[in-house]
Design an enzyme around this catalytic site. Structure first.
Site: not given
Length: 95
Positions: A17-18
């Site tokens: 996630h990123f």
């Protein structure tokens, strides 16, 4: 009474996630809303009516869930100190 939590920096969701700038996925924050509803009100979350994500929660940071309402209709705030991260409303059931 707020329901406090920390998502450990080693949680596998942060890896995807990123990458390089990880933040807690919204679904993890909503899971903590569901946990708070169960712990505080004895209800199972049955739906999310609204969720406004205002600020991110970073790996290892602590936050809290505050619930208002009752009888199956709840407003919630997820906050880090005085900073609102997410606010919205959910439904719950004792069944």
């Amino acid at each position: 009474m707020p329901h406090e939590f920390t998502i450990d920096a080693s949680h596998p969701a942060f890896a995807g996630h990123f990458p390089g700038h990880p933040i807690a996925p919204g679904v993890l924050l909503l899971q903590h809303v569901a946990d708070a509803l169960r712990a505080i009100a004895g209800e199972r979350m049955t739906g999310v009516q609204e969720a406004k994500f205002v600020q991110p929660l970073l790996p290892g940071e602590s936050a809290s869930v505050t619930l208002t309402g009752g009888e199956g209709r709840w407003k919630f705030i997820v906050a880090r100190g005085n900073d609102v991260l997410v606010r919205g409303s959910v439904t719950g059931s004792r069944a």
